[in-house]
Design a protein around this motif. Structure first.
Motif, PDB file in Angstrom:
ATOM      1  N   ALA A  21      11.642  25.435  10.151  1.00  0.00           N
ATOM      2  CA  ALA A  21       9.741  24.797   8.985  1.00  0.00           C
ATOM      3  C   ALA A  21       9.934  23.018   9.410  1.00  0.00           C
ATOM      4  CB  ALA A  21       9.954  25.309   7.962  1.00  0.00           C
ATOM      5  N   LEU A  22       8.147  23.206  10.245  1.00  0.00           N
ATOM      6  CA  LEU A  22       8.200  21.445  10.217  1.00  0.00           C
ATOM      7  C   LEU A  22       8.169  20.415   8.764  1.00  0.00           C
ATOM      8  CD1 LEU A  22       8.155  19.164  11.664  1.00  0.00           C
ATOM      9  CD2 LEU A  22       4.956  19.888  11.759  1.00  0.00           C
ATOM     10  N   ARG A  23       8.920  19.703   8.691  1.00  0.00           N
ATOM     11  CA  ARG A  23       8.605  19.616   7.211  1.00  0.00           C
ATOM     12  C   ARG A  23       7.642  18.114   7.248  1.00  0.00           C
ATOM     13  NH1 ARG A  23      14.209  16.950   5.083  1.00  0.00           N
ATOM     14  NH2 ARG A  23      14.274  15.614   7.127  1.00  0.00           N
ATOM     15  N   VAL A  24       6.927  17.956   5.977  1.00  0.00           N
ATOM     16  CA  VAL A  24       5.212  17.008   6.493  1.00  0.00           C
ATOM     17  C   VAL A  24       5.607  16.447   5.081  1.00  0.00           C
ATOM     18  CG1 VAL A  24       3.120  16.196   6.106  1.00  0.00           C
ATOM     19  CG2 VAL A  24       4.428  18.531   7.452  1.00  0.00           C
ATOM     20  N   ALA A  25       5.910  14.865   4.915  1.00  0.00           N
ATOM     21  CA  ALA A  25       5.827  13.876   3.890  1.00  0.00           C
ATOM     22  C   ALA A  25       5.143  13.870   3.723  1.00  0.00           C
ATOM     23  CB  ALA A  25       5.838  12.138   5.082  1.00  0.00           C
ATOM     24  N   PRO A  26       5.393  13.767   1.882  1.00  0.00           N
ATOM     25  CA  PRO A  26       4.690  13.644   0.725  1.00  0.00           C
ATOM     26  C   PRO A  26       2.658  12.565   1.162  1.00  0.00           C
ATOM     27  CG  PRO A  26       6.152  12.426  -0.253  1.00  0.00           C
ATOM     28  CD  PRO A  26       6.661  13.313   1.491  1.00  0.00           C
ATOM     29  N   THR A  27       1.083  12.884   1.224  1.00  0.00           N
ATOM     30  CA  THR A  27       0.811  12.101   1.504  1.00  0.00           C
ATOM     31  C   THR A  27       0.770  11.029   0.122  1.00  0.00           C
ATOM     32  OG1 THR A  27      -0.769  13.898   1.844  1.00  0.00           O
ATOM     33  CG2 THR A  27      -1.646  11.858   1.390  1.00  0.00           C
ATOM     34  N   VAL A  28       0.571   9.237   0.663  1.00  0.00           N
ATOM     35  CA  VAL A  28       0.611   8.582  -0.363  1.00  0.00           C
ATOM     36  C   VAL A  28      -1.193   7.672  -0.621  1.00  0.00           C
ATOM     37  CG1 VAL A  28       1.328   5.881  -0.308  1.00  0.00           C
ATOM     38  CG2 VAL A  28       2.872   7.694   0.479  1.00  0.00           C
ATOM     39  N   THR A  29      -1.405   8.019  -1.304  1.00  0.00           N
ATOM     40  CA  THR A  29      -2.881   7.553  -1.506  1.00  0.00           C
ATOM     41  C   THR A  29      -2.414   5.990  -2.526  1.00  0.00           C
ATOM     42  OG1 THR A  29      -3.434   9.989  -2.129  1.00  0.00           O
ATOM     43  CG2 THR A  29      -4.947   7.885  -2.553  1.00  0.00           C
ATOM     44  N   LEU A  30      -3.807   5.322  -2.235  1.00  0.00           N
ATOM     45  CA  LEU A  30      -3.507   4.019  -2.659  1.00  0.00           C
ATOM     46  C   LEU A  30      -4.651   3.450  -3.069  1.00  0.00           C
ATOM     47  CD1 LEU A  30      -1.178   1.869   0.155  1.00  0.00           C
ATOM     48  CD2 LEU A  30      -0.243   2.987  -2.299  1.00  0.00           C
TER      49      LEU A  30
END
Length: 169
Positions: free
Chosen positions: A1-10
């Motif tokens: 499974a491809l790991r995707v980094a959590p989204t960062v919202t600023l």
């Protein structure tokens, strides 16, 4: 499974604060690097892309090659310093003249040796060479002139205490 980094919202305040840290000359290198990472993550880049952008591989390689000393300081920027061939400089200055000229100029000598005119000037001063003074300057015909000059100049760099110690035996 491809790991995707959590989204960062600023928020706009967070983005401007991180941008200020990145732009400041007073920020520590660690904080600056971390602020850059977060800004890139907020742009949607994945961890691998961020690592490539921030040259993580380069630091890893330098650590593996030199251990702690490899990551403590940045490498010098720009081209490596040009080494002056002082023997050739002295030889050309004292044994020859440029074509159709009465003496060497700093610029012409610099072009001949592939160094800066300031370097030529600095070494001429250091060795007491004044090719522009025609009356007091003669081209030496001695093939061993360079070695003799280096020996004589070397005498002036020896401390008086060392000379006395050598004489006392």
């Amino acid at each position: 499974a491809l790991r995707v980094a959590p989204t960062v919202t600023l928020t706009s305040e967070e983005r401007s604060e991180l941008s200020r840290i990145v732009a400041s000359r007073l920020s520590s290198v660690r904080l600056l690097l971390r602020a850059r990472m977060i800004l890139l993550a907020a742009e949607g880049l994945q961890n691998k892309e961020i690592a490539e952008r921030l040259q993580v591989a380069r630091w890893r390689k330098r650590y593996l090659e030199h251990r702690l000393s490899g990551i403590e300081r940045d490498l010098p920027r720009g081209a490596p310093p040009v080494k002056m061939d002082v023997a050739r400089l002295v030889e050309l200055t004292t044994q020859s003249k440029p074509e159709a000229m009465t003496h060497w100029s700093t610029r012409r000598m610099a072009a001949e040796l592939g160094v800066s005119a300031a370097s030529v000037s600095r070494h001429w001063r250091k060795h007491g060479l004044k090719p522009h003074l025609l009356r007091g300057f003669k081209v030496s015909r001695d093939p061993h002139f360079v070695e003799k000059l280096e020996d004589i100049v070397g005498l002036y760099y020896v401390s008086p205490g060392a000379c006395l110690g050598a004489l006392r035996g």
